[in-house]
Design a protein around this motif. Structure first.
Motif, short mmCIF file in Angstrom:
data_model
loop_
_atom_site.label_atom_id
_atom_site.label_comp_id
_atom_site.label_asym_id
_atom_site.label_seq_id
_atom_site.Cartn_x
_atom_site.Cartn_y
_atom_site.Cartn_z
N ILE A 109 1.00 -1.21 -0.03
CA ILE A 109 0.14 0.08 -0.17
C ILE A 109 0.79 1.18 0.03
CG2 ILE A 109 -2.13 1.03 0.92
CD1 ILE A 109 -2.18 -1.27 3.01
N SER A 110 0.73 2.19 -1.01
CA SER A 110 1.28 3.31 -0.95
C SER A 110 0.42 4.48 -1.78
CB SER A 110 2.82 2.96 -1.68
OG SER A 110 3.20 4.36 -2.12
N ALA A 111 0.28 5.52 -1.38
CA ALA A 111 -0.31 6.49 -2.04
C ALA A 111 0.40 7.09 -3.18
CB ALA A 111 -0.59 7.58 -1.11
N SER A 112 1.71 7.24 -3.09
CA SER A 112 2.57 7.74 -4.37
C SER A 112 2.84 6.47 -5.16
CB SER A 112 3.89 8.20 -3.83
OG SER A 112 4.74 7.04 -3.06
N GLY A 113 2.93 5.15 -4.75
CA GLY A 113 3.32 4.05 -5.73
C GLY A 113 4.65 3.87 -5.69
N ARG A 114 5.24 4.66 -5.12
CA ARG A 114 6.89 4.96 -5.06
C ARG A 114 7.86 4.24 -3.85
NH1 ARG A 114 9.15 8.01 -2.30
NH2 ARG A 114 11.16 7.38 -3.05
N THR A 115 7.07 4.27 -2.85
CA THR A 115 7.58 4.00 -1.40
C THR A 115 8.39 2.50 -1.60
OG1 THR A 115 5.79 5.03 -0.18
CG2 THR A 115 7.26 3.55 0.98
N PRO A 116 9.59 2.55 -1.42
CA PRO A 116 10.37 1.56 -1.36
C PRO A 116 10.04 0.26 -0.42
CG PRO A 116 11.91 3.45 -1.29
CD PRO A 116 10.63 3.79 -1.02
N TYR A 117 9.58 0.57 0.77
CA TYR A 117 9.13 -0.37 1.92
C TYR A 117 8.08 -1.46 1.16
CZ TYR A 117 7.61 -2.91 5.89
OH TYR A 117 7.13 -3.83 6.88
N ALA A 118 7.05 -0.66 0.74
CA ALA A 118 5.77 -1.41 -0.07
C ALA A 118 6.34 -1.90 -1.33
CB ALA A 118 4.70 -0.30 -0.32
N ILE A 119 6.97 -1.40 -2.09
CA ILE A 119 7.68 -2.08 -3.50
C ILE A 119 8.60 -3.16 -3.00
CG2 ILE A 119 9.09 -1.92 -5.43
CD1 ILE A 119 7.97 1.15 -5.47
N GLY A 120 9.25 -3.16 -2.00
CA GLY A 120 10.27 -4.18 -1.62
C GLY A 120 9.29 -5.31 -0.97
N ALA A 121 8.30 -5.14 -0.37
CA ALA A 121 7.62 -6.30 0.08
C ALA A 121 6.74 -7.06 -0.93
CB ALA A 121 6.37 -5.57 0.90
N VAL A 122 6.33 -6.19 -1.87
CA VAL A 122 5.60 -6.99 -3.09
C VAL A 122 6.72 -7.70 -3.71
CG1 VAL A 122 4.52 -6.54 -5.35
CG2 VAL A 122 3.85 -5.66 -3.35
N GLU A 123 7.73 -7.16 -4.19
CA GLU A 123 8.79 -7.97 -4.70
C GLU A 123 9.32 -9.21 -4.13
OE1 GLU A 123 11.00 -4.17 -7.09
OE2 GLU A 123 11.82 -4.85 -5.34
N HIS A 124 9.64 -9.09 -2.88
CA HIS A 124 10.16 -10.08 -2.17
C HIS A 124 8.95 -11.32 -2.06
CE1 HIS A 124 12.63 -12.59 0.43
NE2 HIS A 124 11.75 -12.37 1.54
N ALA A 125 7.95 -10.99 -1.80
CA ALA A 125 6.63 -11.87 -1.81
C ALA A 125 6.42 -12.54 -2.84
CB ALA A 125 5.45 -11.18 -1.30
N ARG A 126 6.44 -11.84 -4.33
CA ARG A 126 6.51 -12.55 -5.32
C ARG A 126 7.54 -13.41 -5.69
NH1 ARG A 126 4.32 -9.25 -10.92
NH2 ARG A 126 3.88 -11.05 -12.07
N ALA A 127 8.50 -13.05 -5.29
CA ALA A 127 9.85 -14.13 -5.51
C ALA A 127 9.62 -15.27 -4.67
CB ALA A 127 10.96 -13.35 -5.11
#
Length: 310
Positions: free
Chosen positions: A149-167
């Protein structure tokens, strides 16, 4: 390892985001009467449901995928920073009393941990590594779902969570409030609710926060409906942990069955206070043990249990 963006790079990135846009027409807002500011703010808020409505197909597709995994024993995990993280924690914390989920079934992760719920934790939102560590502590797996979840869609924590979960093979959802966001692009299911610039420049706790709350309401509530946590629009898996909820439990049984108070009390006693079981006791005319068995065999779906018991 990717180097951190420079202040100039970050400013340029923020300048490109709809959620960060400056609105010159509101530059004198602090000089307006309070009622006029309230009217402006209310008008802004009124646009949010329409923005969510435009994303309903993507939201529904995500819900179906989440429910499929949760039916196999998977967890729903929210991950975000700041307001977005707090909204995820809030939604997760409301599932046990509302749907009788286990505390570990719907989980909210916020960058910086519990302390970040009430105070800023410097640098936490900028760390993909922290997101990976938080997910590893949960032992993320293939039947789990992670919603960044990230309003900007650029927050590293949220992106990192999604990338790691997908892996790790988990289902991933990216919820943002800007089009073409890195977060939505990193997830299998991207949901971008574009609400436009905020009343206060960059204050994404306003329209963006409202939009995120509405979407999270849908993700958890409709998933629980799909999992059989409701009977019609009744919360038949409600956990009666206080006087108000105990009264609500009795009311739910009454609404579902039309039974008299004495029969409701008897059924709840037989069902050890479980609303869904008590309803089945009354509607199928079975004892508590039989009702519990029928519910177990139906995977907790009351309608299926009723069909089997009739």
């Amino acid at each position: 390892m990717t180097s951190a963006p420079t202040p100039r790079d970050l400013r340029s990135e923020l300048d490109s985001l709809t959620t960060e846009a400056f609105r010159p027409e509101l530059a004198e807002i602090d000089r307006l009467p309070t009622l006029d500011i309230a009217r402006l703010m209310n008008g802004e808020d009124a646009a949010v449901p329409g923005a969510v409505a435009r994303c309903l197909p993507e939201i529904a597709a995500a819900i179906d995928a989440i429910a499929e995994r949760m039916a196999q024993g998977g967890r729903l995990i929210y991950a975000g920073a700041g307001t977005a993280g707090r909204l995820g924690v809030l939604d997760a914390s409301e599932c046990p009393p509302t749907f009788n989920t286990a505390p570990t079934q719907v989980v909210g992760l916020i960058a910086g941990g519990p302390e970040a719920m009430v105070t800023s934790v410097e640098g936490a939102e900028d760390s993909k590594e922290l997101a990976r560590a938080d997910l590893d502590a949960l032992g993320i797996g293939a039947v789990d779902t992670v919603v960044g979840i990230s309003a900007s869609g650029r927050t590293p924590y949220a992106i990192g969570a999604v990338e790691h979960a997908r892996a790790q093979g988990a289902l991933t959802v990216g919820l943002a409030c800007n089009a073409g966001s890195a977060l939505a692009g990193a997830a299998e299911h991207g949901i971008e609710v574009v609400v436009g610039p905020e009343l206060l420049t960059g204050s994404t706790r306003l329209k963006a926060g409202t939009a995120q709350k509405l979407v999270l309401n849908m993700l958890s509530t409709i998933t629980m409906i799909r999992l059989g946590k409701t009977y019609g629009n009744l919360m038949v898996d409600v956990r009666a942990s206080n006087d108000k909820l105990r009264a609500r439990s009795r009311r739910i049984v009454a609404l579902a069955t039309g039974a008299e108070d004495a029969d409701i009390e008897r059924a709840l006693t037989e069902a050890d206070g479980e609303v869904k079981t008590a309803i089945l006791v009354l509607l199928a005319d079975v004892d508590g043990a039989t009702a519990a068995r029928l519910l177990q065999e139906s995977g907790g779906h009351l309608r299926e249990a009723l069909a089997a018991g009739s």
